[in-house]
Design an enzyme around this catalytic site. Structure first.
Site, PDB file in Angstrom:
ATOM      1  N   PHE A 146       9.482  -6.179   0.906  1.00  0.00           N
ATOM      2  CA  PHE A 146       9.651  -5.703   2.276  1.00  0.00           C
ATOM      3  C   PHE A 146       8.622  -6.325   3.215  1.00  0.00           C
ATOM      4  O   PHE A 146       7.447  -6.460   2.864  1.00  0.00           O
ATOM      5  CB  PHE A 146       9.474  -4.182   2.352  1.00  0.00           C
ATOM      6  CG  PHE A 146      10.640  -3.380   1.858  1.00  0.00           C
ATOM      7  CD1 PHE A 146      11.633  -2.972   2.735  1.00  0.00           C
ATOM      8  CD2 PHE A 146      10.746  -3.036   0.525  1.00  0.00           C
ATOM      9  CE1 PHE A 146      12.718  -2.211   2.293  1.00  0.00           C
ATOM     10  CE2 PHE A 146      11.820  -2.276   0.063  1.00  0.00           C
ATOM     11  CZ  PHE A 146      12.806  -1.868   0.951  1.00  0.00           C
ATOM     12  N   ASP A 147       9.069  -6.648   4.417  1.00  0.00           N
ATOM     13  CA  ASP A 147       8.176  -6.919   5.534  1.00  0.00           C
ATOM     14  C   ASP A 147       7.595  -5.570   5.961  1.00  0.00           C
ATOM     15  O   ASP A 147       8.090  -4.509   5.554  1.00  0.00           O
ATOM     16  CB  ASP A 147       8.994  -7.556   6.662  1.00  0.00           C
ATOM     17  CG  ASP A 147       8.208  -7.763   7.927  1.00  0.00           C
ATOM     18  OD1 ASP A 147       7.058  -8.220   7.835  1.00  0.00           O
ATOM     19  OD2 ASP A 147       8.740  -7.467   9.014  1.00  0.00           O
ATOM     20  N   LEU A 148       6.555  -5.585   6.789  1.00  0.00           N
ATOM     21  CA  LEU A 148       5.948  -4.333   7.257  1.00  0.00           C
ATOM     22  C   LEU A 148       6.326  -4.029   8.705  1.00  0.00           C
ATOM     23  O   LEU A 148       7.116  -3.123   8.968  1.00  0.00           O
ATOM     24  CB  LEU A 148       4.421  -4.406   7.110  1.00  0.00           C
ATOM     25  CG  LEU A 148       3.649  -3.180   7.598  1.00  0.00           C
ATOM     26  CD1 LEU A 148       4.005  -1.942   6.775  1.00  0.00           C
ATOM     27  CD2 LEU A 148       2.142  -3.450   7.560  1.00  0.00           C
ATOM     28  N   ASP A 149       5.768  -4.798   9.650  1.00  0.00           N
ATOM     29  CA  ASP A 149       6.001  -4.520  11.071  1.00  0.00           C
ATOM     30  C   ASP A 149       7.460  -4.760  11.440  1.00  0.00           C
ATOM     31  O   ASP A 149       7.999  -5.847  11.234  1.00  0.00           O
ATOM     32  CB  ASP A 149       5.116  -5.422  11.941  1.00  0.00           C
ATOM     33  CG  ASP A 149       3.637  -5.157  11.731  1.00  0.00           C
ATOM     34  OD1 ASP A 149       3.269  -3.986  11.562  1.00  0.00           O
ATOM     35  OD2 ASP A 149       2.851  -6.131  11.743  1.00  0.00           O
TER      36      ASP A 149
END
Length: 233
Positions: A25-28
């Site tokens: 997963f990406d965060l922002d």
């Protein structure tokens, strides 16, 4: 940080209904709605540096790419960009990198269900790794992730492809099956970084990317429940 990638299957054309062996997963813009806090800190950093203030709607495009890169694209020289990053980082350190952020609706439940299904999870973000860890811990999400990976502290190693390479290396070292690995993000940097390693991408519509940035993704979803369906079937 290394850019050498462990061998993974050529699964770029895999169906979104496949049984995934690992999900990154990406965060922002993917796990957290961080733009309000980030944009506010950029705005204040520019003010402290005596620079013209950009339209806040334009600053949303800064969310996702490495911050050092964004300062340079704004017009700072490389040395000025480093100074600007230090100012921005000082504001972030004083308030916490989670300031002004929130977890998107349904995300904790989504992560819990994927974790319960036995699928290893990782975060691969262009935000500095120590900040990624702080944000994940602040929102009590660390229990779901096997690996938390981000950029180097000075952001000189921050390209999404490099961060994903390091995440894959760490997962491989742990013995995680990477034959059907999926990446979930919201920006073109996520698509490009993941496909550089042969990983299919699902784009979330609730993030900060445009419709055009989703080109190349195997799917785009509008809710955590829809994403869960794609991941778990």
């Amino acid at each position: 940080m290394t850019t050498q990638t462990p061998a993974v299957a050529d699964n770029a054309g895999a169906s979104a209904q496949s049984t995934w062996t690992c999900v990154l997963f990406d965060l922002d813009g993917t796990l957290t709605d961080s733009a309000p806090g980030i944009v506010d800190r950029i705005d204040r950093a520019l003010t402290q540096l005596g620079r013209p203030i950009a339209d806040k709607s334009d600053l949303f495009s800064w969310v996702g790419p490495p911050m050092l890169e964004s300062f340079e694209q704004y017009g700072f020289t490389p040395n000025e960009a480093i100074e600007a990053l230090d100012v921005y980082r000082g504001i972030s350190e004083a308030e916490g990198p989670w300031s002004g952020s929130s977890v998107y609706a349904g995300v904790p439940e989504l992560l819990a269900h994927i974790k319960a299904a036995g699928i290893p999870l990782a975060v691969a973000s262009s935000k500095p790794e120590y900040q990624v860890a702080q944000v994940i811990e602040h929102f009590d999400l660390e229990q779901y992730f096997d690996i938390i990976c981000g950029a180097s502290a000075d952001e000189t190693v921050s390209a999404k492809a490099d961060v994903i390479a390091e995440a894959l290396r760490r997962l491989h070292h742990r013995g995680v099956d990477l034959t059907k690995t999926l990446y979930v993000g919201d920006r073109i940097h996520d698509v490009e970084g993941a496909t550089a390693h042969g990983l299919p991408v699902i784009i979330v519509d609730w993030g900060y990317g445009t419709e055009a940035e989703a080109q190349g993704a195997i799917a785009h979803v509008s809710s955590a429940a829809e994403l869960e369906t794609h991941v778990l079937g």
